[in-house]
Scaffold this active site. Structure first.
Site, PDB file in Angstrom:
ATOM      1  N   MET B  30       0.559  -1.176   0.177  1.00 10.68           N
ATOM      2  CA  MET B  30      -0.245   0.150   0.440  1.00 10.68           C
ATOM      3  C   MET B  30       1.372   1.564   0.384  1.00 10.68           C
ATOM      4  O   MET B  30       0.256   2.426   0.532  1.00 10.68           O
ATOM      5  CB  MET B  30      -1.611   0.504   1.328  1.00 10.68           C
ATOM      6  N   GLY B  31       1.774   1.046   0.109  1.00  9.98           N
ATOM      7  CA  GLY B  31       2.779   2.200  -0.150  1.00  9.98           C
ATOM      8  C   GLY B  31       3.481   2.591   0.789  1.00  9.98           C
ATOM      9  O   GLY B  31       3.457   1.749   2.690  1.00  9.98           O
ATOM     10  N   TYR B  32       3.784   4.434   1.047  1.00 12.50           N
ATOM     11  CA  TYR B  32       5.555   4.833   2.029  1.00 12.50           C
ATOM     12  C   TYR B  32       6.057   3.762   2.196  1.00 12.50           C
ATOM     13  O   TYR B  32       6.059   2.909   3.635  1.00 12.50           O
ATOM     14  CB  TYR B  32       3.748   5.050   2.913  1.00 12.50           C
ATOM     15  N   GLY B  36      11.104  -2.494   6.071  1.00  9.17           N
ATOM     16  CA  GLY B  36       9.931  -4.217   5.450  1.00  9.17           C
ATOM     17  C   GLY B  36       9.909  -4.067   4.046  1.00  9.17           C
ATOM     18  O   GLY B  36      10.460  -5.560   3.904  1.00  9.17           O
ATOM     19  N   HIS B  37       9.252  -3.524   3.569  1.00  8.39           N
ATOM     20  CA  HIS B  37       9.292  -3.504   1.906  1.00  8.39           C
ATOM     21  C   HIS B  37      10.202  -3.544   1.267  1.00  8.39           C
ATOM     22  O   HIS B  37      10.142  -4.684   0.398  1.00  8.39           O
ATOM     23  CB  HIS B  37       8.091  -2.350   1.735  1.00  8.39           C
ATOM     24  N   GLY B 149       5.215  -9.511   4.043  1.00  9.26           N
ATOM     25  CA  GLY B 149       5.756  -9.861   5.555  1.00  9.26           C
ATOM     26  C   GLY B 149       4.830 -10.590   6.872  1.00  9.26           C
ATOM     27  O   GLY B 149       3.826 -10.135   6.890  1.00  9.26           O
ATOM     28  N   LYS B 186       8.338  -2.138  11.961  1.00 14.30           N
ATOM     29  CA  LYS B 186       8.366  -1.135  10.829  1.00 14.30           C
ATOM     30  C   LYS B 186       6.696  -1.261  10.037  1.00 14.30           C
ATOM     31  O   LYS B 186       6.330  -2.457   9.672  1.00 14.30           O
ATOM     32  CB  LYS B 186       9.563  -1.748  10.162  1.00 14.30           C
ATOM     33  N   ARG B 189       2.228   3.324   9.408  1.00 11.55           N
ATOM     34  CA  ARG B 189       1.694   4.001  10.347  1.00 11.55           C
ATOM     35  C   ARG B 189       2.399   4.227  11.748  1.00 11.55           C
ATOM     36  O   ARG B 189       1.298   5.026  11.632  1.00 11.55           O
ATOM     37  CB  ARG B 189       0.224   2.436  10.698  1.00 11.55           C
TER      38      ARG B 189
END
Lengths: 291, 291
Positions: B30-32, B36-37, B149, B186, B189
């Site tokens: 979902m971006g941001y 982790g991503h 994740g 991480k 939010r």
């Protein structure tokens, strides 16, 4: 022609063909093949490099009082027909292979007008069962083209909507209904009919023809209530016929309308479900708008 | 790296690569993006020939009172991170591209223990929204591998069940949770947290560590009620923390148990959801059985 019973084996057969760039045409059926199925296979044979037929009587799309257990089955005859029609691979899974947990835990639901009417009302849960098994089969076969008979026009509309909504890559190819000489739509369920029922079952296709003539002879917009009455009256000339529904709605939207004009925005589908004893027959015709 | 906004363009980019036999690794987000991503992208880069990242804040998985509209977004920063981590294609669709009819008419529902507990209860409809968007993305990208994740362990379990039940061909690759130096998992939010909330949020990972120690030091079967009390007591040492749930259930089955032994049949997942003001944080740890 190879007959395959497991998902894993089917995948290992299809994977090298796909890697060679060959297109895959898929004909999903519940078996007890007739001329209608044969026409789907022949269409697939013309259009696709590899033709896959599946035969699976899907318990999920039968209601608790419906004919799942007595649905006609004749695998040997089916395989001979499939071979003659040019199928390359026949997928013949068990219920346990398709549904290791039964009832299945993950389901696909198609909402909207197309599942708010006709067979969606008469057969609650039917189209969820269809959408779920077709999703699974599409994931297993990963076809380029999938062929469906227009006798089940509402099923075709449900599957097309599912394919659009969930972005399946497959192209759905609807194929014309195949009929007996007297007009009765070919169906695996016709075998249930007694001689007397079989003779009277001709009223379905006759009623559809009446509807077409009625529309063709009308200069003004068609009153749908009047059209439905005309159809129902004809079906009732068969003493053994019990009407489940005799409807006329937009196509492919399946939205009810009070009146319809060939100069309007959409085609019209006249759709019938009629019971003869325990046997439920469906049929339909699509009346095109003027373009 | 190419940035692509339409389904059609993404397909036309992927199709020739697939025909060359290149494997596709997919990281749906979902971006941001955070570390982790980045770890998911790096794992994909190692394992797959083509790495596809999607950035789509999926309205379908947010409840009416949740943070869809204020969910943090920073596309330029995301693209820089994606490029540095080796993404080949970034899919950045609009809501209208993903859901031409909204709410969508066709949905995927995952039933069973995994969707009867924890986030499935706290966030009604959340996992249906996840299952539906992930189905669509899998059909659009047709990945060989998809990376998720383990901070969202229940989501991973739901998606794995969906993949199994509906026979998607993709392999799901779960990747370890990435943490801040003080242990906080991480999360996009985390940006919502005030300095005071951020400092206190360390109680989540501390509570998980306490649970691990408690199990490691127990010679007998663990009383789950006692374990939950221990965790909850620690979280309550943070004055701003409001516990949504603090649970321990089997993994990957997500079935409640009264007691658990490392010599038994399954792993145990300790899972937390804790609110700091309007910000809801989740975290978990999996305690393996002895094999």
């Amino acid at each position: 022609m190879e007959v395959i019973q497991t998902i894993q084996e089917l995948r290992s057969q299809l994977s090298p063909r796909r890697e060679q760039g060959r297109t895959i045409g898929f004909v999903p059926t519940m078996g007890y093949l007739h001329e209608g199925h044969r026409s789907l296979l022949e269409r697939a044979r013309e259009q696709s490099d590899v033709v896959v037929l599946s035969i699976f009587v899907n318990p999920l799309q039968f209601g608790p009082t419906e004919d799942f257990s007595r649905y006609p089955r004749d695998t040997q005859r089916d395989l001979a027909i499939a071979d003659a029609a040019g199928a390359d691979l026949v997928f013949l899974p068990s219920v346990a292979e398709m549904y290791p947990t039964h009832p299945p835990r993950t389901t696909v639901t198609v909402n909207g007008p197309v599942t708010s009417i006709l067979d969606a009302v008469s057969r609650p849960g039917h189209f969820d069962g269809v959408a779920t098994v077709v999703s699974k089969l599409f994931h297993i076969v990963e076809p380029d083209f999938a062929y469906f008979g227009m006798k089940d026009a509402q099923q075709v509309a449900v599957i097309r909507q599912m394919v659009d909504d969930l972005n399946f890559r497959v192209t759905i190819v609807p194929c014309p209904t195949v009929r007996e000489e007297d007009g009765l739509a070919k169906s695996s369920r016709n075998v249930y009919l007694s001689a007397e029922e079989r003779a009277q079952a001709v009223v379905l296709s006759q009623a559809l023809r009446l509807a077409q003539d009625y529309v063709n002879n009308s200069k003004d917009a068609i009153d749908i209530a009047g059209l439905k009455q005309l159809i129902a009256s004809h079906i009732r000339t068969a003493p053994l016929a019990v009407i489940d529904y005799a409807e006329a709605v937009t196509f492919p939207g399946f939205e009810p309308v009070d009146s319809w004009s060939p100069n309007g925005g959409s085609d019209l589908i006249v759709a019938l479900a009629v019971k003869f004893g325990a046997t439920r027959l469906i049929d339909n015709t699509i009346i095109p708008r003027k373009v």
